[in-house]
Design a protein around this motif. Structure first.
Motif, PDB file in Angstrom:
ATOM      1  N   PRO A 159     -51.254  21.603  16.209  1.00  0.00           N
ATOM      2  CA  PRO A 159     -52.468  22.250  15.685  1.00  0.00           C
ATOM      3  C   PRO A 159     -53.717  21.402  15.929  1.00  0.00           C
ATOM      4  O   PRO A 159     -54.790  21.936  16.208  1.00  0.00           O
ATOM      5  N   GLU A 160     -53.560  20.101  15.865  1.00  0.00           N
ATOM      6  CA  GLU A 160     -54.707  19.191  15.996  1.00  0.00           C
ATOM      7  C   GLU A 160     -55.414  19.326  17.337  1.00  0.00           C
ATOM      8  O   GLU A 160     -56.608  19.068  17.440  1.00  0.00           O
ATOM      9  N   ILE A 161     -54.655  19.662  18.378  1.00  0.00           N
ATOM     10  CA  ILE A 161     -55.254  19.737  19.707  1.00  0.00           C
ATOM     11  C   ILE A 161     -55.158  21.149  20.283  1.00  0.00           C
ATOM     12  O   ILE A 161     -55.258  21.350  21.502  1.00  0.00           O
ATOM     13  N   ALA A 162     -54.981  22.136  19.394  1.00  0.00           N
ATOM     14  CA  ALA A 162     -54.797  23.521  19.847  1.00  0.00           C
ATOM     15  C   ALA A 162     -55.939  23.981  20.755  1.00  0.00           C
ATOM     16  O   ALA A 162     -55.709  24.687  21.743  1.00  0.00           O
ATOM     17  N   GLY A 163     -57.168  23.576  20.408  1.00  0.00           N
ATOM     18  CA  GLY A 163     -58.322  23.999  21.206  1.00  0.00           C
ATOM     19  C   GLY A 163     -58.298  23.385  22.592  1.00  0.00           C
ATOM     20  O   GLY A 163     -58.677  24.022  23.582  1.00  0.00           O
ATOM     21  N   PHE A 164     -57.825  22.150  22.679  1.00  0.00           N
ATOM     22  CA  PHE A 164     -57.714  21.484  23.983  1.00  0.00           C
ATOM     23  C   PHE A 164     -56.649  22.172  24.827  1.00  0.00           C
ATOM     24  O   PHE A 164     -56.865  22.477  26.003  1.00  0.00           O
ATOM     25  N   TYR A 199     -55.326  10.935  18.864  1.00  0.00           N
ATOM     26  CA  TYR A 199     -55.677  11.761  20.020  1.00  0.00           C
ATOM     27  C   TYR A 199     -56.954  11.254  20.687  1.00  0.00           C
ATOM     28  O   TYR A 199     -57.939  10.982  20.015  1.00  0.00           O
ATOM     29  N   ALA A 242     -61.004  14.641  25.011  1.00  0.00           N
ATOM     30  CA  ALA A 242     -60.391  15.666  25.858  1.00  0.00           C
ATOM     31  C   ALA A 242     -60.268  15.215  27.312  1.00  0.00           C
ATOM     32  O   ALA A 242     -59.240  15.448  27.956  1.00  0.00           O
ATOM     33  N   TYR A 290     -59.358  26.546  15.848  1.00  0.00           N
ATOM     34  CA  TYR A 290     -58.759  25.220  15.994  1.00  0.00           C
ATOM     35  C   TYR A 290     -59.608  24.123  15.379  1.00  0.00           C
ATOM     36  O   TYR A 290     -59.146  23.006  15.194  1.00  0.00           O
ATOM     37  N   GLN A 321     -56.387  22.973  10.369  1.00  0.00           N
ATOM     38  CA  GLN A 321     -55.673  22.559  11.585  1.00  0.00           C
ATOM     39  C   GLN A 321     -55.702  21.040  11.774  1.00  0.00           C
ATOM     40  O   GLN A 321     -55.190  20.546  12.773  1.00  0.00           O
ATOM     41  N   SER A 322     -56.322  20.317  10.845  1.00  0.00           N
ATOM     42  CA  SER A 322     -56.532  18.865  11.002  1.00  0.00           C
ATOM     43  C   SER A 322     -56.991  18.533  12.412  1.00  0.00           C
ATOM     44  O   SER A 322     -56.315  17.800  13.128  1.00  0.00           O
ATOM     45  N   TYR A 332     -62.110  16.820  20.507  1.00  0.00           N
ATOM     46  CA  TYR A 332     -63.093  17.898  20.618  1.00  0.00           C
ATOM     47  C   TYR A 332     -64.514  17.386  20.808  1.00  0.00           C
ATOM     48  O   TYR A 332     -65.403  18.146  21.182  1.00  0.00           O
TER      49      TYR A 332
END
Lengths: 273, 321
Positions: A12-17, A248, A251, B226, B231-232, B238
């Motif tokens: 979930p932490e890097i879902a956008g990536f 993390y 990106a 996200y 979503q931590s 980002y």
């Protein structure tokens, strides 16, 4: 087996990536984090819509336990595979609880015939409940049990053959185990049933007090990338999957790491379209 | 004849304004119903906003202002500056620039950076002239895009209730005449009480966001799910734009998730994140406040205590929803 190329562990932490990787075709998701029923979470549904394969990766079944796998956990595991329409599932050759006590993490098994029997019995139970193949991942062993009857390679091979399971090979673990024992990782590679590889894990770790820990919180080190190079001369794993579980990076760094794994294997770069 | 005269006399002297009580009450209720429909229809159309191209391409600063007003826009800018490593906590616990401002930083962020240089606190930066004018630009952008109501729009929206006020005044006059004529006016008073309360409630409602604005925010929250605190999010991954959008859409819960130490030192006020369905920020009387008046779903959040800790509310619409 379908070729997927370089993937990444979905968190979930890097879902956008992950969602932004144009060439992505493979992710793994922690099976226990999936809903018990209903549609997959929106972020994973979006990946599935794009044609990305999502494989549930169990961490709590405790296949190496002497007792049979827990029925409720197994149901959930099977449901995750259904929800994700996964072509395969994966779990560890390890135990996480014994006699009702939860260890909270994956523990290595003594490499005995008895342990092989226990794992094989449990894998058969899983295979009866799940309609797709299962890949088993040997875990990093910081120590060896004193009375191990089998070598690591024999232990793994026997479990896979007897349970008709695939191999989820953690390249970073092979490196870590060899390095911590002062042996040659390529030698271990050669003794493993590479033809059974379903996919591979790749990750970075940290060295602490002379012991290399596969923490998944650092960039994949060069020796692990080199080992990927060795591996692909022997077999062409359908997928190489980067595991990152914390600390993390920006990106661009994470994308560059995927690119270097792809370059090491001669696979298409998931960070490019 | 006698009978008719009697009737006329009764009508002239007995009925207030020559209209019998029950007849007036029926007409009056009918007029109120018609007026209410007119008011609500007009309001509905006024609060709709419009769909202008670009409304779904909001910057973090615009999204922050739309969601949580000027304070949230400033917090989003502060978070972005912090994420870029441009500001930190200096001596005397002041919030100050620690690196030179690069090119290409959005106007509000630039103004906040300069204000921190001058004043050394986020609280003071919020009232800085340059910051205020950058905020005004954001506000007029949002109004132009049909996502928010301008002050004039809001006044017009509020003034739709004048029709009801006029009916109320009429009713009061009737009641006064009735009272003087010794007529029973209890029913009329009861109607007046209800009409008065309804009118006051309607007058109190002045939405900031239009429905188009709410849709835009809901769309952004879906697209940037996200970045939701639930979503931590890996903020380092980002980057600055992610941090800015996270704070824009989920408020200071995201700021505390991103950099709790700095957020506390910079005295970023913990607040509940507004739900997509809530009215969000209200610009009444110059001070920002969270208005739950337009939608009951917002009120549980505004009360603070259950959500103040950030995580329970930030959970992607756990509050309100």
């Amino acid at each position: 087996m379908t070729f997927y190329g370089v993937g990444i562990g979905w968190r979930p932490e890097i879902a956008g990536f992950v969602a932004g990787l144009p060439g992505l075709r493979f992710v793994e998701v922690v099976a226990e984090s999936m809903p018990h029923a209903g549609p997959p979470p929106p972020a994973l549904a979006a990946l599935l819509d794009r044609g990305v394969t999502v494989v549930p990766h169990g961490v709590r079944l405790s296949l190496g336990g002497a007792e049979p796998v827990d029925g409720h956990r197994l149901e959930h595991f099977a449901a995750a595979a259904e929800i994700l329409d996964a072509p395969l599932v994966s779990e560890h050759i390890a135990f996480v609880r014994a006699g009702g006590v939860e260890a909270g993490h994956l523990l290595p098994l003594p490499r005995s015939r008895e342990a092989v029997d226990a794992v094989v019995a449990n894998v058969r139970r899983v295979r009866a409940a799940v309609s797709v193949p299962i890949a088993l991942e040997p875990i990093a062993a910081i120590f060896d049990w004193p009375d191990d009857e089998l070598s690591e390679a024999d232990f793994i091979t026997e479990i896979l053959e007897r349970s008709d399971a695939l191999l989820l090979l953690d390249v970073a673990n092979v490196y870590a185990n060899a390095r911590n024992r002062g042996t040659d990782p390529v030698e271990l590679l050669d003794r493993l049933p590479l033809e059974r590889i379903a996919y591979c894990h790749v990750a970075g770790g940290d060295e602490n007090d002379g012991i290399y820990h596969d923490t998944h919180t650092a960039a994949t080190p060069q020796p692990v990338l080199d080992l990927i190079g060795e591996l692909v001369t022997r077999t062409r794993p359908p997928a190489l999957m980067l595991e990152r579980d914390g600390d993390y990076p920006p990106a661009a760094e994470l994308a560059a790491e995927l690119s270097s794994i792809a370059a090491a294997a001669g696979y298409p770069d998931p960070a490019r379209g | 004849m006698q009978h008719n005269d009697g009737m006329n006399a009764l009508s002239a002297s007995g009925d207030t304004w020559g209209i019998p009580g029950p007849t007036f009450l029926a007409l009056y209720l009918g007029a109120i119903a018609v007026a209410l429909v007119i008011v609500l229809v007009r309001r509905h159309s006024m609060a709709g906003g419009k769909t202008v191209p670009g409304a779904d391409q909001l910057t973090a600063q615009q999204a922050a202002y739309l969601t949580g007003g000027p304070d949230q826009a400033v917090y989003s800018a502060v978070a972005a500056l912090r994420s870029a490593g441009l500001i930190g906590t200096g001596p005397d616990r002041k919030t100050v620039p620690i690196a030179a401002l690069p090119h290409g930083v959005p106007p509000l962020d630039t103004a906040v950076y300069r204000a921190l240089q001058l004043h050394g606190s986020v609280r003071a930066a919020r009232n800085d002239t340059q910051v205020r004018s950058a905020l005004d630009v954001l506000r007029s952008d949002l109004e132009r895009l049909g996502l928010a109501l301008s002050e004039d729009d809001r006044r017009a929206y509020r003034n739709t209730t004048l029709l009801l006020t006029a009916l109320f005044v009429l009713g009061v006059a009737r009641a006064a005449f009735g009272l003087l004529g010794g007529k029973p006016i209890m029913n009329l008073l009861f109607v007046l009480l209800i009409l008065g309360v309804v009118t006051l409630i309607l007058r109190g409602r002045k939405p900031w966001m239009t429905r188009a604005g709410k849709r835009a925010i809901a769309g952004l929250r879906t697209r940037y799910q996200y970045l939701s605190p639930s979503q931590s999010p890996a903020w380092a991954t980002y980057g600055t734009t992610g941090v800015a959008m996270g704070v824009a859409l989920w408020g200071t819960a995201s700021f505390y998730a991103f950099d709790p130490g700095f957020a506390a030192e910079a005295e970023i006020q913990r607040q509940a994140s507004a739900s997509a369905g809530g009215s969000g920020w209200s610009s009444d009387s110059g001070t920002s406040s969270w208005s739950g008046s337009d939608s009951s779903s917002g009120s549980s959040c505004s009360s603070g205590s259950s959500c103040g800790g950030g995580s329970s509310c930030g959970g992607g619409g756990g509050c309100g929803g």
